[in-house]
Enzyme design. Structure first.
Site, PDB file in Angstrom:
ATOM      1  N   ASP A   4      -7.950  -5.472   0.213  1.00  0.00           N
ATOM      2  CA  ASP A   4      -8.303  -6.506  -0.804  1.00  0.00           C
ATOM      3  C   ASP A   4      -7.736  -7.866  -0.626  1.00  0.00           C
ATOM      4  O   ASP A   4      -8.515  -8.713  -1.397  1.00  0.00           O
ATOM      5  CB  ASP A   4      -8.012  -5.681  -2.218  1.00  0.00           C
ATOM      6  CG  ASP A   4      -8.570  -4.522  -2.607  1.00  0.00           C
ATOM      7  OD1 ASP A   4      -7.769  -3.654  -2.768  1.00  0.00           O
ATOM      8  OD2 ASP A   4      -9.935  -4.436  -2.436  1.00  0.00           O
ATOM      9  N   HIS A  59       0.850  -1.207  -0.111  1.00  0.00           N
ATOM     10  CA  HIS A  59      -0.001   0.105  -0.026  1.00  0.00           C
ATOM     11  C   HIS A  59       0.756   1.320  -0.189  1.00  0.00           C
ATOM     12  O   HIS A  59       2.008   1.118   0.640  1.00  0.00           O
ATOM     13  CB  HIS A  59      -0.940  -0.096   1.089  1.00  0.00           C
ATOM     14  CG  HIS A  59      -2.063   0.869   1.052  1.00  0.00           C
ATOM     15  ND1 HIS A  59      -2.077   2.048   1.413  1.00  0.00           N
ATOM     16  CD2 HIS A  59      -3.378   0.551   0.737  1.00  0.00           C
ATOM     17  CE1 HIS A  59      -3.125   2.775   1.004  1.00  0.00           C
ATOM     18  NE2 HIS A  59      -4.073   1.791   0.959  1.00  0.00           N
TER      19      HIS A  59
HETATM   20  C1  SDX Z   1      -6.613  -0.306  -2.863  1.00  0.00           C
HETATM   21  O1  SDX Z   1      -4.711   4.345  -2.244  1.00  0.00           O
HETATM   22  C2  SDX Z   1      -5.598   3.538  -1.317  1.00  0.00           C
HETATM   23  O2  SDX Z   1      -5.792   4.157  -0.447  1.00  0.00           O
HETATM   24  C3  SDX Z   1      -6.174   2.316  -2.112  1.00  0.00           C
HETATM   25  C4  SDX Z   1      -7.093   1.679  -1.350  1.00  0.00           C
HETATM   26  C5  SDX Z   1      -8.239   2.317  -1.137  1.00  0.00           C
HETATM   27  O3  SDX Z   1      -8.831   2.128  -0.241  1.00  0.00           O
HETATM   28  O4  SDX Z   1      -8.648   3.198  -2.071  1.00  0.00           O
HETATM   29  O5  SDX Z   1      -6.400   1.273  -0.065  1.00  0.00           O
HETATM   30  C6  SDX Z   1      -7.480   0.161  -2.113  1.00  0.00           C
HETATM   31  O6  SDX Z   1      -6.304   0.078  -4.203  1.00  0.00           O
HETATM   32  C7  SDX Z   1      -5.378  -1.120  -2.135  1.00  0.00           C
HETATM   33  C8  SDX Z   1      -4.267  -1.736  -2.890  1.00  0.00           C
HETATM   34  C9  SDX Z   1      -4.784  -2.759  -3.727  1.00  0.00           C
HETATM   35  N1  SDX Z   1      -3.610  -3.246  -4.910  1.00  0.00           N
HETATM   36  C10 SDX Z   1      -2.976  -4.427  -4.631  1.00  0.00           C
HETATM   37  O7  SDX Z   1      -2.957  -5.139  -3.702  1.00  0.00           O
HETATM   38  C11 SDX Z   1      -2.126  -4.482  -6.051  1.00  0.00           C
HETATM   39  C12 SDX Z   1      -0.808  -4.930  -5.473  1.00  0.00           C
HETATM   40  N2  SDX Z   1      -0.044  -3.956  -4.751  1.00  0.00           N
HETATM   41  C13 SDX Z   1       0.729  -3.159  -5.584  1.00  0.00           C
HETATM   42  O8  SDX Z   1       0.689  -3.087  -6.846  1.00  0.00           O
HETATM   43  C14 SDX Z   1       1.468  -1.781  -4.878  1.00  0.00           C
HETATM   44  O9  SDX Z   1       1.726  -2.321  -3.541  1.00  0.00           O
HETATM   45  C15 SDX Z   1       0.434  -0.990  -4.533  1.00  0.00           C
HETATM   46  C16 SDX Z   1      -0.199  -0.392  -5.895  1.00  0.00           C
HETATM   47  C17 SDX Z   1      -0.889  -0.891  -3.638  1.00  0.00           C
HETATM   48  C18 SDX Z   1       1.143   0.558  -3.964  1.00  0.00           C
HETATM   49  O10 SDX Z   1       2.016   0.777  -5.021  1.00  0.00           O
HETATM   50  P1  SDX Z   1       3.252   1.802  -4.487  1.00  0.00           P
HETATM   51  O11 SDX Z   1       3.100   2.577  -3.458  1.00  0.00           O
HETATM   52  O12 SDX Z   1       3.625   2.567  -5.783  1.00  0.00           O
HETATM   53  O13 SDX Z   1       4.514   1.097  -4.279  1.00  0.00           O
HETATM   54  P2  SDX Z   1       5.536   0.372  -5.263  1.00  0.00           P
HETATM   55  O14 SDX Z   1       5.052  -0.030  -6.691  1.00  0.00           O
HETATM   56  O15 SDX Z   1       6.628   1.515  -5.492  1.00  0.00           O
HETATM   57  O16 SDX Z   1       6.176  -0.659  -4.292  1.00  0.00           O
HETATM   58  C19 SDX Z   1       7.545  -0.572  -3.745  1.00  0.00           C
HETATM   59  C20 SDX Z   1       8.350  -1.610  -3.791  1.00  0.00           C
HETATM   60  C21 SDX Z   1       8.585  -2.181  -5.149  1.00  0.00           C
HETATM   61  O17 SDX Z   1       9.884  -2.610  -5.131  1.00  0.00           O
HETATM   62  P3  SDX Z   1      11.141  -2.023  -5.298  1.00  0.00           P
HETATM   63  O18 SDX Z   1      11.140  -1.109  -6.586  1.00  0.00           O
HETATM   64  O19 SDX Z   1      11.428  -0.932  -4.059  1.00  0.00           O
HETATM   65  O20 SDX Z   1      12.332  -3.177  -5.350  1.00  0.00           O
HETATM   66  O21 SDX Z   1       7.603  -2.715  -3.276  1.00  0.00           O
HETATM   67  C22 SDX Z   1       7.317  -3.616  -4.241  1.00  0.00           C
HETATM   68  C23 SDX Z   1       7.539  -2.945  -5.583  1.00  0.00           C
HETATM   69  O22 SDX Z   1       8.119  -3.903  -6.658  1.00  0.00           O
HETATM   70  N3  SDX Z   1       5.976  -4.167  -4.261  1.00  0.00           N
HETATM   71  C24 SDX Z   1       5.423  -5.246  -4.561  1.00  0.00           C
HETATM   72  C25 SDX Z   1       4.149  -5.105  -4.168  1.00  0.00           C
HETATM   73  N4  SDX Z   1       3.689  -4.223  -3.982  1.00  0.00           N
HETATM   74  C26 SDX Z   1       4.858  -3.356  -3.830  1.00  0.00           C
HETATM   75  N5  SDX Z   1       6.173  -6.492  -4.887  1.00  0.00           N
HETATM   76  C27 SDX Z   1       5.350  -7.493  -4.775  1.00  0.00           C
HETATM   77  N6  SDX Z   1       4.116  -7.722  -4.595  1.00  0.00           N
HETATM   78  C28 SDX Z   1       3.353  -6.529  -4.345  1.00  0.00           C
HETATM   79  N7  SDX Z   1       1.996  -6.769  -4.042  1.00  0.00           N
END
Ligand code: SDX
Length: 432
Positions: A366, A308
């Site tokens: 989720d 998140h």
């Molecule tokens: C919701 O914004 C809100 O408030 C949203 C929400 C709401 O109520 O409205 O809470 C609802 O959308 C919840 C999130 C649902 N999405 C998912 O579960 C999809 C999987 N999650 C990822 O796509 C991600 O964690 C996000 C989109 C939720 C957050 O993305 P960010 O903040 O841009 O984080 P990032 O992609 O920069 O990640 C930081 C690091 C990265 O690795 P590095 O580049 O540092 O090596 O963490 C890794 C990412 O690759 N990472 C993950 C991951 N989430 C982040 N790696 C593997 N699996 C994951 N799920």
């Protein structure tokens, strides 16, 4: 609030200016950079808005480090335990918990707007039965503005309020019709004697040829899940609503844009993606392989329902939903549901893995919600529709807050241009 300042110096020109720091009730202060471009000739650059506040708001506050979520100052845990979805809707819209007469009046307003125009039924017929329900939701909700010419003057507070009530009231009816269309069953009219969630369950699962009893456990579970999904600061879909609303677009079109943004698997579409992921993993023994895929930068696979932007601790909503999973499975499903067992094990293993620990990736709202929806008989492709029903309360509340702000102006971000330098047109016969 007291205004402190931050000094910004352009080391190219030596120019320095003091920028005011605004402090809110909770959370980080905000540096007001409104004069930045005028003073320095630079724009600020923050793709994904990691460090950028787009607005002032008094509706929801998240403390990502503490895993805390407040709606109008009330902790989500207390609202989930003691309130109801429509009472939370009132709180979100008007800022205070209602007295009983106020709540009764609000409920009366909502139930009077649960029906949709009969001619909208024809709209559904234009979609194939296998159309994704979110595609239908975007279309049908956007089309509502074609019916309510009496309340699209957004500068009129009464028009804003009735549009908000209409949207909150009609979302379950529109959503249930999406489901009925997909299974070829007749639409079921709202029954205003039923509660908000009971009405939704009845419109989804009752059929004309037999009695349908709303299960109180299902109704209570859905009501609580909707409370947990009602609002969440300036997430992608809410920010979309604010951006669309800033152009003075009508609220129905704005909510349709929010539904479109919510659909993405990185946002509200994650609840559906979690179920597909659990099906793909299939068995506890495959967890290590999929965790490796999630950590592999060359593999597009992500652990859906994990991570998140704000929460760097447990998402309090996930904790509450996990607890509810146990209760709902014990009463309505199979406490040893293999999907729930797999989700619990996946969470356990991921939280012990350095990659997830270092990045503070925890289960989000989720991760578990789909398991409950499945037990309630809601099909996977309707999970994000459920999210949209609940989030409509936050969307319309945030929209009302924005439109009611006298300082509100059209949102128009800048950019860092990296395209071609200016050049002259080349005639076809001179192109290489
Ligand atoms: C919701 O914004 C809100 O408030 C949203 C929400 C709401 O109520 O409205 O809470 C609802 O959308 C919840 C999130 C649902 N999405 C998912 O579960 C999809 C999987 N999650 C990822 O796509 C991600 O964690 C996000 C989109 C939720 C957050 O993305 P960010 O903040 O841009 O984080 P990032 O992609 O920069 O990640 C930081 C690091 C990265 O690795 P590095 O580049 O540092 O090596 O963490 C890794 C990412 O690759 N990472 C993950 C991951 N989430 C982040 N790696 C593997 N699996 C994951 N799920």
């Amino acid at each position: 609030m007291a205004k402190d300042t931050i000094t910004v110096t352009d080391n190219v020109t030596g120019k320095s200016i003091e920028l005011p720091i605004c402090h809110g009730t909770h959370g980080p202060g905000a540096v007001d950079i409104g004069v930045f471009f005028k003073e320095f000739g630079y724009v600020t650059f923050d793709p994904g808005f990691v460090s950028t506040a787009s607005c002032r708001s008094a509706i929801t506050y998240i403390d990502g480090d503490k895993g805390q979520l407040l709606y109008r100052g009330y902790p989500i845990e207390q609202l989930a335990e003691k309130s109801s979805f429509l009472e939370v809707a009132y709180l979100m819209l008007y800022g205070e918990l209602p007295q009983q007469p106020e709540l009764d009046g609000f409920l009366g307003n909502i139930v009077r707007h649960t029906m949709i125009n009969e001619s909208l039924k024809g709209f559904y017929q234009g979609f194939y039965h296998d159309a994704h329900p979110m595609a239908i939701m975007v279309g049908v909700v956007g089309s509502l503005s074609a019916f309510y010419h009496d309340s699209t003057d957004i500068r009129n507070p009464e028009h804003r309020e009735i549009a908000a009530h209409r949207l909150i009231a009609k979302m379950p009816t529109i959503a249930a019709a999406c489901y009925k269309h997909s299974i070829g069953e007749p639409f079921v009219y709202p029954q205003n004697k039923l509660g908000y969630c009971g009405n939704l369950l009845n419109m989804m699962f009752s059929v004309p040829c037999e009695e349908y009893e709303v299960d109180p456990i299902a109704q209570k579970a859905l009501d609580m899940i909707f409370i947990l999904h009602a609002d969440h600061e300036q997430n992608a879909s809410t920010s979309t609503i604010r951006l669309a609303g800033s152009s003075a677009a009508n609220p129905f079109a704005c909510v349709a844009s929010g539904i479109a943004a919510l659909w993405g698997p990185a946002h509200g579409g994650a609840n559906e993606a979690v179920l597909h992921m659990l099906d793909q993993i299939g068995d506890v023994k495959n967890i290590p392989k999929f965790l490796e895929k999630a950590k592999d930068k060359n593999d597009p696979f992500r652990l859906m329902g994990f991570g998140h932007r704000i929460y760097k601790n447990f998402d309090p909503r996930a904790t509450l939903i996990r607890k509810m999973c146990h209760e709902v499975l014990a009463k309505l499903g199979d406490e040893n549901d293999p999907l729930f067992e797999l989700a619990l094990k996946l969470e356990e293993v991921a939280l012990q893995d350095d990659y997830f620990k270092q990045r503070k990736l925890y289960p989000n709202v989720d991760f578990y919600s789909g398991i409950i929806y499945k037990v309630l008989g809601i099909p996977t492709n309707m999970f994000t529709v459920m999210f949209a029903i609940a989030r409509t309360v936050g969307w319309v509340s945030q929209w009302m807050e924005m439109i009611g702000d006298p300082d509100q102006r059209i949102a128009r971000p800048r950019q860092l241009y990296e395209g071609a330098a200016m050049r002259d047109y080349v005639d076809m016969n001179k192109r290489s």
